[in-house]
Design a protein around this motif. Structure first.
Motif, mmCIF file in Angstrom:
data_model
loop_
_atom_site.group_PDB
_atom_site.id
_atom_site.type_symbol
_atom_site.label_atom_id
_atom_site.label_comp_id
_atom_site.label_asym_id
_atom_site.label_seq_id
_atom_site.Cartn_x
_atom_site.Cartn_y
_atom_site.Cartn_z
ATOM 1 N N ASP A 24 0.832 -1.215 0.000
ATOM 2 C CA ASP A 24 0.000 0.000 0.000
ATOM 3 C C ASP A 24 0.863 1.261 0.000
ATOM 4 O OD1 ASP A 24 -2.338 -1.480 -0.082
ATOM 5 O OD2 ASP A 24 -2.629 -1.423 2.096
ATOM 6 N N ALA A 25 1.940 1.250 0.762
ATOM 7 C CA ALA A 25 2.839 2.415 0.789
ATOM 8 C C ALA A 25 3.495 2.618 -0.573
ATOM 9 C CB ALA A 25 3.894 2.244 1.875
ATOM 10 N N TYR A 26 3.923 1.527 -1.207
ATOM 11 C CA TYR A 26 4.503 1.645 -2.547
ATOM 12 C C TYR A 26 3.483 2.198 -3.526
ATOM 13 C CZ TYR A 26 8.891 -0.750 -1.495
ATOM 14 O OH TYR A 26 10.129 -1.074 -1.004
ATOM 15 N N ARG A 32 1.525 9.125 -6.240
ATOM 16 C CA ARG A 32 2.017 10.490 -6.081
ATOM 17 C C ARG A 32 2.964 10.838 -7.229
ATOM 18 N NH1 ARG A 32 4.990 10.343 -1.361
ATOM 19 N NH2 ARG A 32 3.069 9.778 -0.318
ATOM 20 N N ILE A 33 3.843 9.914 -7.573
ATOM 21 C CA ILE A 33 4.773 10.121 -8.691
ATOM 22 C C ILE A 33 3.996 10.276 -9.995
ATOM 23 C CG2 ILE A 33 6.577 9.010 -10.079
ATOM 24 C CD1 ILE A 33 7.544 7.723 -7.369
ATOM 25 N N GLU A 34 2.972 9.452 -10.166
ATOM 26 C CA GLU A 34 2.133 9.545 -11.365
ATOM 27 C C GLU A 34 1.528 10.946 -11.477
ATOM 28 O OE1 GLU A 34 -1.534 7.006 -13.367
ATOM 29 O OE2 GLU A 34 -1.267 6.970 -11.198
ATOM 30 N N GLN A 56 11.234 19.668 -11.819
ATOM 31 C CA GLN A 56 10.196 18.683 -11.512
ATOM 32 C C GLN A 56 10.593 17.287 -11.998
ATOM 33 O OE1 GLN A 56 7.687 19.275 -9.437
ATOM 34 N NE2 GLN A 56 8.709 21.250 -9.279
ATOM 35 N N VAL A 57 11.244 17.217 -13.159
ATOM 36 C CA VAL A 57 11.728 15.917 -13.663
ATOM 37 C C VAL A 57 12.737 15.338 -12.673
ATOM 38 C CG1 VAL A 57 13.094 14.793 -15.480
ATOM 39 C CG2 VAL A 57 11.266 16.390 -16.090
ATOM 40 N N LYS A 62 14.194 11.305 -8.562
ATOM 41 C CA LYS A 62 14.618 10.965 -7.200
ATOM 42 C C LYS A 62 13.563 10.110 -6.506
ATOM 43 C CE LYS A 62 17.650 14.893 -6.483
ATOM 44 N NZ LYS A 62 17.879 16.144 -5.750
ATOM 45 N N ALA A 63 12.301 10.436 -6.705
ATOM 46 C CA ALA A 63 11.227 9.658 -6.085
ATOM 47 C C ALA A 63 11.211 8.228 -6.624
ATOM 48 C CB ALA A 63 9.878 10.339 -6.318
#
Length: 112
Positions: A24-26, A32-34, A56-57, A62-63
């Motif tokens: 769930d955390a992943y 969020r990344i999407e 932003q990229v 990094k995320a």
């Protein structure tokens, strides 16, 4: 655009994988990344300043690296360690070698 790399066939009885406890955390992080990626596309559509887009990229990159490192850690902690529990010594050695090679190859792809 880069082509999606299909994972190789591997011997595994099936889920749960090492990340199952944190799935769930992943998924939250990936959603969020999407959203960040959609935001970048919107910035391009709206002709925003190139340096702002690159910033932003970088944040998305990094995320994704953080997610990747977490999955590598889960693979080592669960899949490689699980291979170490195979009762047959010969099969155990093969399984460990295979799982370590998988991890090494994945890390190599991340570093490219």
């Amino acid at each position: 655009m880069d082509e999606i790399i299909q994972p190789p066939e591997h011997p595994h009885a099936g889920p749960p994988y090492g990340y199952a406890a944190d799935k769930d955390a992943y998924l939250r992080r990936l959603r969020r990344i999407e959203g960040q990626v959609r935001g970048i596309a919107r910035m391009v559509e709206e002709d925003k300043y190139c340096i702002d887009i690159l910033t932003q990229v970088s944040a998305v990159t990094k995320a994704l690296h953080a997610v990747s490192l977490g999955l590598v850690e889960e693979h080592i902690g669960h899949c490689v360690m699980g291979a170490a529990n195979v009762p047959d010594p010969e099969q155990r050695a093969e399984e460990i070698d295979f799982k370590v090679k998988e991890a090494t190859d994945a890390i190599g792809r991340l570093l490219r």
